[in-house]
Design a protein around this motif. Sequence first.
Motif, PDB file in Angstrom:
ATOM      1  N   MET A   1       0.997  -1.516  -0.111  1.00 59.50           N
ATOM      2  CA  MET A   1       0.114   0.194  -0.600  1.00 59.50           C
ATOM      3  C   MET A   1       1.171   0.722  -0.137  1.00 59.50           C
ATOM      4  O   MET A   1       2.180   1.454   1.010  1.00 59.50           O
ATOM      5  N   ALA A   2       0.956   2.684  -0.801  1.00 61.45           N
ATOM      6  CA  ALA A   2       1.505   3.595  -1.164  1.00 61.45           C
ATOM      7  C   ALA A   2       0.748   4.321  -1.204  1.00 61.45           C
ATOM      8  O   ALA A   2      -0.526   4.253  -1.534  1.00 61.45           O
ATOM      9  N   ILE A   3       0.589   6.011  -0.264  1.00 64.05           N
ATOM     10  CA  ILE A   3      -0.476   6.384  -0.439  1.00 64.05           C
ATOM     11  C   ILE A   3       0.338   7.840  -0.949  1.00 64.05           C
ATOM     12  O   ILE A   3       1.574   8.015  -0.813  1.00 64.05           O
ATOM     13  N   ASP A   4      -0.105   8.857  -2.168  1.00 72.10           N
ATOM     14  CA  ASP A   4       0.442   9.475  -3.300  1.00 72.10           C
ATOM     15  C   ASP A   4       0.176  10.873  -2.170  1.00 72.10           C
ATOM     16  O   ASP A   4      -0.866  10.591  -1.500  1.00 72.10           O
ATOM     17  N   THR A   5       1.515  11.337  -2.951  1.00 76.23           N
ATOM     18  CA  THR A   5       1.942  12.591  -1.595  1.00 76.23           C
ATOM     19  C   THR A   5       1.094  13.787  -1.380  1.00 76.23           C
ATOM     20  O   THR A   5       0.435  14.369  -0.236  1.00 76.23           O
ATOM     21  N   PHE A   6       0.176  14.641  -2.809  1.00 74.31           N
ATOM     22  CA  PHE A   6      -0.290  14.714  -3.288  1.00 74.31           C
ATOM     23  C   PHE A   6      -2.084  14.769  -2.155  1.00 74.31           C
ATOM     24  O   PHE A   6      -2.369  15.041  -1.623  1.00 74.31           O
ATOM     25  N   GLU A   7      -2.591  13.416  -2.452  1.00 72.43           N
ATOM     26  CA  GLU A   7      -3.593  12.860  -1.828  1.00 72.43           C
ATOM     27  C   GLU A   7      -3.700  12.870  -0.250  1.00 72.43           C
ATOM     28  O   GLU A   7      -4.323  13.345   0.811  1.00 72.43           O
ATOM     29  N   LEU A   8      -2.068  12.544   0.276  1.00 74.50           N
ATOM     30  CA  LEU A   8      -1.781  12.187   1.695  1.00 74.50           C
ATOM     31  C   LEU A   8      -1.869  13.894   2.294  1.00 74.50           C
ATOM     32  O   LEU A   8      -2.463  13.854   3.439  1.00 74.50           O
ATOM     33  N   MET A   9      -1.885  14.409   1.333  1.00 73.71           N
ATOM     34  CA  MET A   9      -1.423  16.083   2.302  1.00 73.71           C
ATOM     35  C   MET A   9      -2.910  16.829   1.489  1.00 73.71           C
ATOM     36  O   MET A   9      -3.704  16.897   3.359  1.00 73.71           O
ATOM     37  N   THR A  10      -3.053  16.629   0.732  1.00 73.79           N
ATOM     38  CA  THR A  10      -5.129  16.538   0.529  1.00 73.79           C
ATOM     39  C   THR A  10      -5.857  16.298   1.736  1.00 73.79           C
ATOM     40  O   THR A  10      -7.026  16.941   2.036  1.00 73.79           O
ATOM     41  N   ALA A  11      -5.892  14.847   1.791  1.00 69.96           N
ATOM     42  CA  ALA A  11      -7.031  13.883   2.307  1.00 69.96           C
ATOM     43  C   ALA A  11      -6.834  14.467   3.779  1.00 69.96           C
ATOM     44  O   ALA A  11      -8.086  14.709   4.777  1.00 69.96           O
ATOM     45  N   THR A  12      -5.727  14.802   4.142  1.00 74.32           N
ATOM     46  CA  THR A  12      -5.149  15.678   5.393  1.00 74.32           C
ATOM     47  C   THR A  12      -5.790  16.541   5.840  1.00 74.32           C
ATOM     48  O   THR A  12      -6.495  16.964   7.194  1.00 74.32           O
ATOM     49  N   PHE A  13      -5.283  17.917   5.026  1.00 74.18           N
ATOM     50  CA  PHE A  13      -5.984  18.559   5.156  1.00 74.18           C
ATOM     51  C   PHE A  13      -7.134  19.703   5.331  1.00 74.18           C
ATOM     52  O   PHE A  13      -7.631  19.796   5.924  1.00 74.18           O
ATOM     53  N   SER A  14      -7.736  18.086   3.749  1.00 81.10           N
ATOM     54  CA  SER A  14      -9.059  19.038   3.594  1.00 81.10           C
ATOM     55  C   SER A  14     -10.580  18.341   5.218  1.00 81.10           C
ATOM     56  O   SER A  14     -11.564  18.910   5.154  1.00 81.10           O
ATOM     57  N   GLN A  15      -9.869  17.448   5.803  1.00 81.85           N
ATOM     58  CA  GLN A  15      -9.924  17.625   6.381  1.00 81.85           C
ATOM     59  C   GLN A  15     -10.193  17.853   7.798  1.00 81.85           C
ATOM     60  O   GLN A  15     -10.680  18.264   8.481  1.00 81.85           O
ATOM     61  N   MET A  16      -9.205  18.335   8.845  1.00 78.99           N
ATOM     62  CA  MET A  16      -8.622  19.358   9.511  1.00 78.99           C
ATOM     63  C   MET A  16      -8.767  19.942   9.301  1.00 78.99           C
ATOM     64  O   MET A  16      -9.422  20.920  10.097  1.00 78.99           O
ATOM     65  N   LEU A  17      -8.923  21.265   8.426  1.00 73.92           N
ATOM     66  CA  LEU A  17      -8.690  22.636   8.396  1.00 73.92           C
ATOM     67  C   LEU A  17     -10.273  23.362   8.469  1.00 73.92           C
ATOM     68  O   LEU A  17     -10.593  23.789   9.196  1.00 73.92           O
ATOM     69  N   PRO A  18     -11.137  22.158   7.577  1.00 77.38           N
ATOM     70  CA  PRO A  18     -12.293  23.206   7.828  1.00 77.38           C
ATOM     71  C   PRO A  18     -13.311  22.531   9.236  1.00 77.38           C
ATOM     72  O   PRO A  18     -13.955  23.139  10.593  1.00 77.38           O
ATOM     73  N   ALA A  19     -12.393  21.026   9.998  1.00 78.11           N
ATOM     74  CA  ALA A  19     -12.530  21.016  11.697  1.00 78.11           C
ATOM     75  C   ALA A  19     -12.730  22.383  12.196  1.00 78.11           C
ATOM     76  O   ALA A  19     -12.892  22.640  13.131  1.00 78.11           O
ATOM     77  N   LEU A  20     -10.715  23.037  11.673  1.00 77.70           N
ATOM     78  CA  LEU A  20     -10.213  23.883  12.496  1.00 77.70           C
ATOM     79  C   LEU A  20     -10.955  24.837  12.432  1.00 77.70           C
ATOM     80  O   LEU A  20     -11.502  25.988  13.348  1.00 77.70           O
ATOM     81  N   LYS A  21     -12.107  25.116  11.271  1.00 76.54           N
ATOM     82  CA  LYS A  21     -13.038  26.372  11.341  1.00 76.54           C
ATOM     83  C   LYS A  21     -13.543  26.024  12.096  1.00 76.54           C
ATOM     84  O   LYS A  21     -14.357  27.137  12.694  1.00 76.54           O
ATOM     85  N   ASN A  22     -14.667  25.157  12.491  1.00 73.93           N
ATOM     86  CA  ASN A  22     -15.846  24.374  12.501  1.00 73.93           C
ATOM     87  C   ASN A  22     -15.236  24.990  14.256  1.00 73.93           C
ATOM     88  O   ASN A  22     -16.099  25.535  14.775  1.00 73.93           O
TER      89      ASN A  22
END
Lengths: 167, 167
Positions: A1-22
């Motif tokens: 299993m490998a995770i693409d860098t772009f996906e790693l960053m965007t999945a992380t930031f797309s989950q956490m930043l809206p959470a922080l906004k909330n």
Amino acid sequence: MAIDTFELMTATFSQMLPALKNILSKAEANCALRNIDPKVMLTGRIAPDMFDFTRQVQIATDQVKGGMARLAGAEVPSWPDDESSFGDLAARIDKALAFMSGFTPDQYDGAETRKIELKFPKASFEFQGREYLLGFVLPNFYFHMTTAYAILRHNGVEIGKQDFLGG
Amino acid sequence: MAIDTFELMTATFSQMLPALKNILSKAEANCALRNIDPKVMLTGRIAPDMFDFTRQVQIATDQVKGGMARLAGAEVPSWPDDESSFGDLAARIDKALAFMSGFTPDQYDGAETRKIELKFPKASFEFQGREYLLGFVLPNFYFHMTTAYAILRHNGVEIGKQDFLGG
């Protein structure tokens, strides 16, 4: 299993930043409810020689900006760090999300061996891309996200782990 | 650029756990220096309804145990959570590192689509492997690492960001 860098960053930031906004909006509502000047919360700290809440959010979003840009070999823009309200910080989070959206997966081809140089007033660091992402961007991102959360919890804002995790 | 799951986890944990162990030893030395009962630090909290320092370290290491095992499709062992000193917590970190070392990269083939089910007293969660790693293991690991750090900083232990990052 490998995770693409772009996906790693965007999945992380797309989950956490809206959470922080909330979390920001819950903190703002909590200030209104308890009749507390938002400035008190925005300048709250865990220790006198740690950064305040506002700076924690700024540095968390800086990791998004720096990680996305540097690993793509793009220029890292300078943002003014002049936020002075919950609304300003929410706008900064939106700015980070919009910045992230300007990149595409193919810009990260070979990013794992890209030479990354970080210059700070007191020290310089040189990384390979993979090491920069796993050993610097992610730990710093989460460090400042969590410290922001901790400052609010310490000041009695009613938020919980699920608010932090979002998703 | 893609990063192998095994590598993602082991690079992260191999950098952060020894850093946490070093932080524990600085905290213990600081207690001795200031003549503070280590129990005070070990039971310190950021808010009355957050977990104490000891529990933060336990949950951080639980992410190592859970992430490594579940993504390999292995049983997650139960650890007793009976640590009551800095030395006990350092031993738990060693235990987590030793547990991690028992896995090999090939055990993570296809882990990104592995079905992961988490059962808690109040709720159950179901993830695909990739989502579990990026959206649960890493944020939780860093959340508890950072909160442990924040409790010590709040209590005056002389540590800084470089201690947190390690490496």
